[in-house]
Enzyme design. Structure first.
Site, PDB file in Angstrom:
ATOM      1  N   LYS A 276      34.395  61.498  -3.585  1.00 57.58           N
ATOM      2  CA  LYS A 276      34.272  61.438  -2.100  1.00 57.58           C
ATOM      3  C   LYS A 276      35.530  60.886  -1.701  1.00 57.58           C
ATOM      4  O   LYS A 276      35.564  60.628  -0.459  1.00 57.58           O
ATOM      5  CB  LYS A 276      33.049  60.601  -1.850  1.00 57.58           C
TER       6      LYS A 276
ATOM      7  N   GLN B 285      30.610  55.916   0.898  1.00 54.29           N
ATOM      8  CA  GLN B 285      31.133  56.584   1.972  1.00 54.29           C
ATOM      9  C   GLN B 285      32.271  55.696   2.657  1.00 54.29           C
ATOM     10  O   GLN B 285      32.907  56.188   3.777  1.00 54.29           O
ATOM     11  CB  GLN B 285      30.036  56.777   3.032  1.00 54.29           C
TER      12      GLN B 285
ATOM     13  N   HIS C 100      20.808  55.587   0.949  1.00 56.33           N
ATOM     14  CA  HIS C 100      20.789  57.012   0.289  1.00 56.33           C
ATOM     15  C   HIS C 100      19.864  56.758  -1.113  1.00 56.33           C
ATOM     16  O   HIS C 100      19.390  55.658  -1.415  1.00 56.33           O
ATOM     17  CB  HIS C 100      22.265  57.191  -0.317  1.00 56.33           C
TER      18      HIS C 100
ATOM     19  N   ASP D  83      27.077  49.623  -1.857  1.00 61.71           N
ATOM     20  CA  ASP D  83      27.403  51.063  -2.257  1.00 61.71           C
ATOM     21  C   ASP D  83      28.417  51.396  -1.233  1.00 61.71           C
ATOM     22  O   ASP D  83      28.421  51.507   0.053  1.00 61.71           O
ATOM     23  CB  ASP D  83      25.829  51.740  -1.817  1.00 61.71           C
TER      24      ASP D  83
ATOM     25  N   CYS E 180      19.458  62.929   1.554  1.00 60.89           N
ATOM     26  CA  CYS E 180      18.738  62.158   0.415  1.00 60.89           C
ATOM     27  C   CYS E 180      18.712  60.715   1.049  1.00 60.89           C
ATOM     28  O   CYS E 180      18.930  59.609   0.585  1.00 60.89           O
ATOM     29  CB  CYS E 180      19.898  61.639  -0.413  1.00 60.89           C
TER      30      CYS E 180
HETATM   31  C1  LIG Z   1      25.761  56.268   0.555  1.00 62.38           C
HETATM   32  C2  LIG Z   1      25.825  56.855  -0.664  1.00 62.38           C
HETATM   33  N1  LIG Z   1      25.515  56.524  -1.947  1.00 62.38           N
HETATM   34  C3  LIG Z   1      25.595  57.088  -2.936  1.00 62.38           C
HETATM   35  C4  LIG Z   1      25.734  58.462  -2.995  1.00 62.38           C
HETATM   36  C5  LIG Z   1      25.574  59.287  -4.444  1.00 62.38           C
HETATM   37  O1  LIG Z   1      26.579  59.536  -4.488  1.00 62.38           O
HETATM   38  P1  LIG Z   1      26.989  60.428  -6.133  1.00 62.38           P
HETATM   39  O2  LIG Z   1      26.239  61.425  -5.940  1.00 62.38           O
HETATM   40  O3  LIG Z   1      28.585  60.637  -6.166  1.00 62.38           O
HETATM   41  O4  LIG Z   1      26.564  59.464  -7.252  1.00 62.38           O
HETATM   42  C6  LIG Z   1      25.971  59.159  -1.835  1.00 62.38           C
HETATM   43  C7  LIG Z   1      26.203  60.746  -2.034  1.00 62.38           C
HETATM   44  O5  LIG Z   1      26.146  61.338  -1.099  1.00 62.38           O
HETATM   45  C8  LIG Z   1      26.202  58.378  -0.465  1.00 62.38           C
HETATM   46  O6  LIG Z   1      26.494  59.191   0.358  1.00 62.38           O
END
Ligand SMILES: Cc1ncc(COP(=O)(O)O)c(C=O)c1O
Length: 403
Positions: free
Chosen positions: A223, A200, A120, A197, A361
């Protein structure tokens, strides 16, 4: 399991108001169960006070609850030390803290850091920007045509100048479940710290700090059925001293003199100003809710559901599914021949089906797969095979309409 799923759904008031809603955008954000909504309501109604400041009962109670939840998050990550957990705005902020606070102390010009092509943007741009600022080389692990990381190349990219490896547990576009146990092992063999990270994966996947031994881990409350605007950063104790304040203000100080200020230690040194107390209360309720469901049963259910979705979608002429990873979570990207993903999503919306369209993203990933954008469906435990059948009917209808 069907019983469990229907039980699960009954906790979500939104589906009582909109029984026709088929919500398949859980990778963007999950719906909220009544326990989370009630916890926030009750806090403001009966327990509201600022924390870490008052000496009166209400404030002491709010402070205790806030700190108790720090301990609950630590437990959730199988950590014995509540002070490994900092509250942040979410995954994005957590990873930016690692980039901004940890990297400059660990890496110098000529060193390198590693991320992957399937990240992401939140787990890509911070490393790219700080690499540029600090004169570091950004190395990127490629992805094969199935949507799996090329782990043999990871071993070649790591060397004695690698200062960090940042990788997601689950791809938010392909649903690939990365073998983070193996990835962490490869990195640790060369003494490279690893940042995971878990945006998900935190809800139903194995993210024990003891078993996996990661150095940093980030996730967002929204999430995993909790509120927006709250997330966490886990930092292994040996790296606490590297995490210094990046926001200055009240609540993080030991001593403020006219010519010098000294600060508290991690994790309290990240809480300048009034923290998101409501978010932490809601996150605590979300973890309690998650604790009601067996993770292994949940993963099995989601695995069956996504397999069914993949087979169902592939049975429609003109529909392609992006990637075929070895292990897929409950996320899947697809395209429909001759129809732009945004048009697909709008059409599905008229059938009360909520999916996401775009590049999610993850532009570097989609560029590498020569796919400008996709439709993404992402399921959780309130989704069912009947909903996937409804998705199929709507897509068949769309193709008829478009041809
Ligand atoms: C794999 C991953 N990392 C990071 C993020 C960013 O999360 P947040 O917008 O809650 O900071 C997302 C959000 O969709 C994501 O799917």
């Amino acid at each position: 399991m069907e019983k469990m799923t229907s039980d699960f759904k009954s906790h979500f008031p939104i589906f009582k108001k909109y029984p026709e809603l088929i919500y398949l955008d859980n990778a963007a954000t999950t719906q909220r169960p009544d326990g989370v909504i009630r916890a926030i309501h009750d806090f403001y109604t009966y327990e509201n006070a600022n924390i870490h400041r008052g000496v009166y009962d209400l404030s002491n109670k709010a402070t205790s609850k806030f700190e108790l939840i720090r301990g609950k998050v630590a437990e959730f990550l199988d950590s014995d030390n509540a002070n490994t957990i900092a509250f942040t705005q979410g995954t994005t902020e957590s990873m930016n803290i690692v980039a901004r606070s940890f990297l400059p102390k660990m890496a110098k010009k000529g060193d390198n850091i590693i991320t992957t092509l399937m990240e992401h943007h939140a787990n890509f741009i911070p490393w790219q920007m700080y690499a540029q600022e600090l004169g570091l080389e950004l190395r990127v692990v490629p992805v094969d045509k199935n949507g799996d990381l090329k782990l043999d190349e990871l071993s070649l990219l790591i060397d004695h100048k690698t200062r960090l490896l940042a990788v997601n547990h689950i791809s938010n576009t392909l649903g690939t479940v990365n073998d983070i146990e193996k990835i962490i092992e490869i990195a640790h063999e060369k003494n490279v710290p690893v940042s995971i990270d878990a945006a998900q994966s935190a809800s139903f996947y194995e993210i024990s700090s003891k078993k996996l031994d990661y150095d940093f881990l980030s996730f967002s409350g929204h999430k995993l059925f909790g509120p927006f605007g709250i997330g966490i950063l886990y930092v292994a104790p040996k790296y606490h001293e590297y995490i210094t304040p990046y926001n200055y203000g009240g609540g993080i100080i030991k001593d403020v003199l006219v010519d010098k200020t000294t600060f508290t230690n991690y994790p309290y040194n990240l809480d300048a100003g009034t923290p998101n107390v409501e978010g932490v209360i809601g996150l605590g309720a979300a973890l309690e809710f998650l604790g009601l469901w067996d993770k292994q049963i949940a993963r099995n259910y989601l695995h069956n559901l996504i397999q069914y979705a993949e087979e169902t979608l592939l049975s429609i002429p003109g529909v392609s599914v992006l990637g075929r990873p070895r292990q897929r979570s409950s996320i899947l990207s697809f395209t429909v021949d001759q129809v732009h993903p945004h048009d697909v999503a709008s059409f599905l919306n008229s059938d009360h089906i909520a999916v996401r369209a775009g590049m999610h993203c993850t532009q570097p990933l989609l560029d590498s797969m020569q796919t400008p954008s996709t439709v993404r469906m992402s399921a959780t435990l309130y989704n069912t095979k009947e909903e996937i059948d409804r998705l199929r009917e709507a897509i068949v209808e769309l193709i008829k309409f478009w041809s």
